[in-house]
Design an enzyme around this catalytic site. Sequence first.
Site, PDB file in Angstrom:
ATOM      1  N   SER A   1     120.300  70.832  20.663  1.00 21.59           N
ATOM      2  CA  SER A   1     121.590  70.967  19.950  1.00 21.59           C
ATOM      3  C   SER A   1     122.739  70.550  20.864  1.00 21.59           C
ATOM      4  O   SER A   1     123.703  71.303  21.052  1.00 21.59           O
ATOM      5  CB  SER A   1     121.800  72.391  19.414  1.00 21.59           C
ATOM      6  OG  SER A   1     120.929  72.648  18.344  1.00 21.59           O
ATOM      7  N   PRO A   2     122.679  69.331  21.426  1.00 20.04           N
ATOM      8  CA  PRO A   2     123.707  68.924  22.397  1.00 20.04           C
ATOM      9  C   PRO A   2     125.093  68.774  21.785  1.00 20.04           C
ATOM     10  O   PRO A   2     126.090  68.737  22.509  1.00 20.04           O
ATOM     11  CB  PRO A   2     123.188  67.566  22.896  1.00 20.04           C
ATOM     12  CG  PRO A   2     122.355  67.045  21.771  1.00 20.04           C
ATOM     13  CD  PRO A   2     121.694  68.254  21.175  1.00 20.04           C
ATOM     14  N   LEU A   3     125.152  68.714  20.427  1.00 25.77           N
ATOM     15  CA  LEU A   3     126.465  68.575  19.777  1.00 25.77           C
ATOM     16  C   LEU A   3     126.904  69.887  19.141  1.00 25.77           C
ATOM     17  O   LEU A   3     127.840  69.920  18.351  1.00 25.77           O
ATOM     18  CB  LEU A   3     126.414  67.453  18.738  1.00 25.77           C
ATOM     19  CG  LEU A   3     126.124  66.080  19.355  1.00 25.77           C
ATOM     20  CD1 LEU A   3     125.814  65.046  18.290  1.00 25.77           C
ATOM     21  CD2 LEU A   3     127.299  65.625  20.215  1.00 25.77           C
ATOM     22  N   GLY A   4     126.198  70.949  19.457  1.00 21.50           N
ATOM     23  CA  GLY A   4     126.589  72.262  18.938  1.00 21.50           C
ATOM     24  C   GLY A   4     125.770  72.689  17.737  1.00 21.50           C
ATOM     25  O   GLY A   4     126.004  73.754  17.170  1.00 21.50           O
TER      26      GLY A   4
ATOM     27  N   TYR B   1     108.797  71.951  12.594  1.00 17.18           N
ATOM     28  CA  TYR B   1     109.907  71.305  11.890  1.00 17.18           C
ATOM     29  C   TYR B   1     109.477  70.935  10.473  1.00 17.18           C
ATOM     30  O   TYR B   1     109.092  69.803  10.172  1.00 17.18           O
ATOM     31  CB  TYR B   1     110.416  70.080  12.664  1.00 17.18           C
ATOM     32  CG  TYR B   1     111.129  70.446  13.960  1.00 17.18           C
ATOM     33  CD1 TYR B   1     111.465  71.766  14.242  1.00 17.18           C
ATOM     34  CD2 TYR B   1     111.474  69.480  14.891  1.00 17.18           C
ATOM     35  CE1 TYR B   1     112.110  72.113  15.426  1.00 17.18           C
ATOM     36  CE2 TYR B   1     112.125  69.824  16.078  1.00 17.18           C
ATOM     37  CZ  TYR B   1     112.419  71.138  16.330  1.00 17.18           C
ATOM     38  OH  TYR B   1     113.057  71.472  17.509  1.00 17.18           O
TER      39      TYR B   1
HETATM   40  N1  LIG Z   1     113.762  73.701  21.598  1.00 15.86           N
HETATM   41  C1  LIG Z   1     114.358  74.311  20.612  1.00 15.86           C
HETATM   42  O1  LIG Z   1     114.208  75.515  20.393  1.00 15.86           O
HETATM   43  C2  LIG Z   1     115.279  73.525  19.733  1.00 15.86           C
HETATM   44  C3  LIG Z   1     116.156  74.192  18.866  1.00 15.86           C
HETATM   45  C4  LIG Z   1     117.017  73.433  18.080  1.00 15.86           C
HETATM   46  C5  LIG Z   1     116.991  72.050  18.160  1.00 15.86           C
HETATM   47  N2  LIG Z   1     116.098  71.426  18.996  1.00 15.86           N
HETATM   48  C6  LIG Z   1     116.069  69.946  19.097  1.00 15.86           C
HETATM   49  O2  LIG Z   1     117.363  69.482  19.390  1.00 15.86           O
HETATM   50  C7  LIG Z   1     117.700  68.464  18.451  1.00 15.86           C
HETATM   51  C8  LIG Z   1     119.190  68.388  18.258  1.00 15.86           C
HETATM   52  O3  LIG Z   1     119.705  69.603  17.787  1.00 15.86           O
HETATM   53  P1  LIG Z   1     120.367  69.733  16.335  1.00 15.86           P
HETATM   54  O4  LIG Z   1     119.773  68.709  15.463  1.00 15.86           O
HETATM   55  O5  LIG Z   1     120.308  71.150  15.985  1.00 15.86           O
HETATM   56  O6  LIG Z   1     121.902  69.519  16.555  1.00 15.86           O
HETATM   57  P2  LIG Z   1     122.897  68.537  17.302  1.00 15.86           P
HETATM   58  O7  LIG Z   1     122.198  67.402  17.908  1.00 15.86           O
HETATM   59  O8  LIG Z   1     123.745  69.379  18.166  1.00 15.86           O
HETATM   60  O9  LIG Z   1     123.780  68.054  16.081  1.00 15.86           O
HETATM   61  C9  LIG Z   1     123.248  67.232  15.089  1.00 15.86           C
HETATM   62  C10 LIG Z   1     124.333  66.964  14.063  1.00 15.86           C
HETATM   63  O10 LIG Z   1     125.343  66.211  14.674  1.00 15.86           O
HETATM   64  C11 LIG Z   1     125.662  65.111  13.863  1.00 15.86           C
HETATM   65  N3  LIG Z   1     125.804  63.950  14.744  1.00 15.86           N
HETATM   66  C12 LIG Z   1     124.902  63.490  15.645  1.00 15.86           C
HETATM   67  N4  LIG Z   1     125.391  62.417  16.291  1.00 15.86           N
HETATM   68  C13 LIG Z   1     126.612  62.180  15.777  1.00 15.86           C
HETATM   69  C14 LIG Z   1     127.614  61.208  16.018  1.00 15.86           C
HETATM   70  N5  LIG Z   1     127.447  60.287  16.961  1.00 15.86           N
HETATM   71  N6  LIG Z   1     128.744  61.268  15.275  1.00 15.86           N
HETATM   72  C15 LIG Z   1     128.913  62.216  14.340  1.00 15.86           C
HETATM   73  N7  LIG Z   1     128.018  63.173  14.063  1.00 15.86           N
HETATM   74  C16 LIG Z   1     126.878  63.156  14.771  1.00 15.86           C
HETATM   75  C17 LIG Z   1     124.540  64.874  12.914  1.00 15.86           C
HETATM   76  O11 LIG Z   1     125.155  64.482  11.726  1.00 15.86           O
HETATM   77  P3  LIG Z   1     124.456  63.931  10.397  1.00 15.86           P
HETATM   78  O12 LIG Z   1     123.794  65.126   9.836  1.00 15.86           O
HETATM   79  O13 LIG Z   1     125.602  63.468   9.575  1.00 15.86           O
HETATM   80  O14 LIG Z   1     123.524  62.841  10.780  1.00 15.86           O
HETATM   81  C18 LIG Z   1     123.808  66.192  12.883  1.00 15.86           C
HETATM   82  O15 LIG Z   1     124.133  66.928  11.729  1.00 15.86           O
HETATM   83  C19 LIG Z   1     116.915  68.861  17.202  1.00 15.86           C
HETATM   84  O16 LIG Z   1     116.836  67.826  16.271  1.00 15.86           O
HETATM   85  C20 LIG Z   1     115.615  69.271  17.806  1.00 15.86           C
HETATM   86  O17 LIG Z   1     114.824  68.122  18.077  1.00 15.86           O
HETATM   87  C21 LIG Z   1     115.264  72.136  19.785  1.00 15.86           C
END
Ligand SMILES: NC(=O)c1ccc[n+]([C@@H]2O[C@H](COP(=O)([O-])OP(=O)(O)OC[C@H]3O[C@@H](n4cnc5c(N)ncnc54)[C@H](OP(=O)(O)O)[C@@H]3O)[C@@H](O)[C@H]2O)c1
Length: 287
Positions: free
Chosen positions: A212-215, A54
């Site tokens: 990516s629980p929120l997409g 990261y």
């Molecule tokens: N194992 C793997 O290969 C892998 C791959 C991808 C990700 N991951 C892990 O999964 C984590 C989460 O995935 P992600 O960061 O891609 O995406 P995500 O959790 O699906 O979405 C994050 C986005 O949602 C917004 N958000 C979060 N909570 C919110 C709320 N309560 N209200 C409004 N908006 C909200 C955030 O906004 P803001 O930007 O405005 O704060 C952020 O931009 C990563 O950080 C990483 O640790 C793992």
Amino acid sequence: MVLHRNLGPYDTTAIGLGEMPLTLENNLGEDKGLETIHAALDAGCRHIDTAWAYYCSGGEEQTGEKLVRKALQTWDGPRDEVCVATKVGHFRNFVDGKPSWEVDGRPETLIRNGKLSAQALGVDSIDLLYMHRPDPKVPYNESIEAIKQLLDEGVAQYAGVSNTSIELIDVARGILGDRLIAVQNQYSPVHTDTQDTLDYTAKVGLAFVCWSPLGGYRRAKDEKRFGSFRALAKTRGVSYQQIVLAWELAKGDQVFVIPGAHRPETILDSLKAGDLDLTPEELATLD
Ligand SMILES: NC(=O)c1ccc[n+]([C@@H]2O[C@H](COP(=O)([O-])OP(=O)(O)OC[C@H]3O[C@@H](n4cnc5c(N)ncnc54)[C@H](OP(=O)(O)O)[C@@H]3O)[C@@H](O)[C@H]2O)c1
């Protein structure tokens, strides 16, 4: 209090902070990153997810792990209560001028990077170390044997596997035994292809961590899939993101979510999702 669940031997929060957006391209800088992690911890979050990879493509490596270390060192709360998970097996690159994700699952790379992860996190032993993604050029058992070596040497306490299938989970179970505690796969309303692995973790006693629980931190691919979540959010008077996370957590007691955030406001809102008790009727509409 933020909902707690057992992640292997760790009593930690079912809602963790996904650190990735804080140190990838378009992050809002170190101060905002520290503020976001501190806000999450102050609100009771006890689970942080980061990775060796990261960092911004072409920049200094491991900035995510270093940010987590700095945040914990400058936090005046109970550090011992926080479960920090990291991953090895990916690195960043530029391909045709665009940032990209590459895999390197060779045992020597995993062992070197696992040790570098412990160093960057500033710990003697990593709480939870994931094999980030299978490398098609390396037999999976060889990569997992390297993770086992890191556990045997005490570089990490417990292991997880990520981006994996039932077949490969079984390969890892065979090598790591009960030191394998978690599977981290993509899972959200726009990505349910991994449902079979979620069901399998319940059967074999592993945690299932939804990435990516929120997409996704950029933009959810299919906004239409969130329609019913938005409608219920309106009725309940909460954000639709809380409904999404609560729906995922209702998939089983072994399920964890690690929403990403660029700023305190979003993670603070997400941490409240554990308070929502969705009824069977509400869950049926969302399904
Ligand atoms: N194992 C793997 O290969 C892998 C791959 C991808 C990700 N991951 C892990 O999964 C984590 C989460 O995935 P992600 O960061 O891609 O995406 P995500 O959790 O699906 O979405 C994050 C986005 O949602 C917004 N958000 C979060 N909570 C919110 C709320 N309560 N209200 C409004 N908006 C909200 C955030 O906004 P803001 O930007 O405005 O704060 C952020 O931009 C990563 O950080 C990483 O640790 C793992």
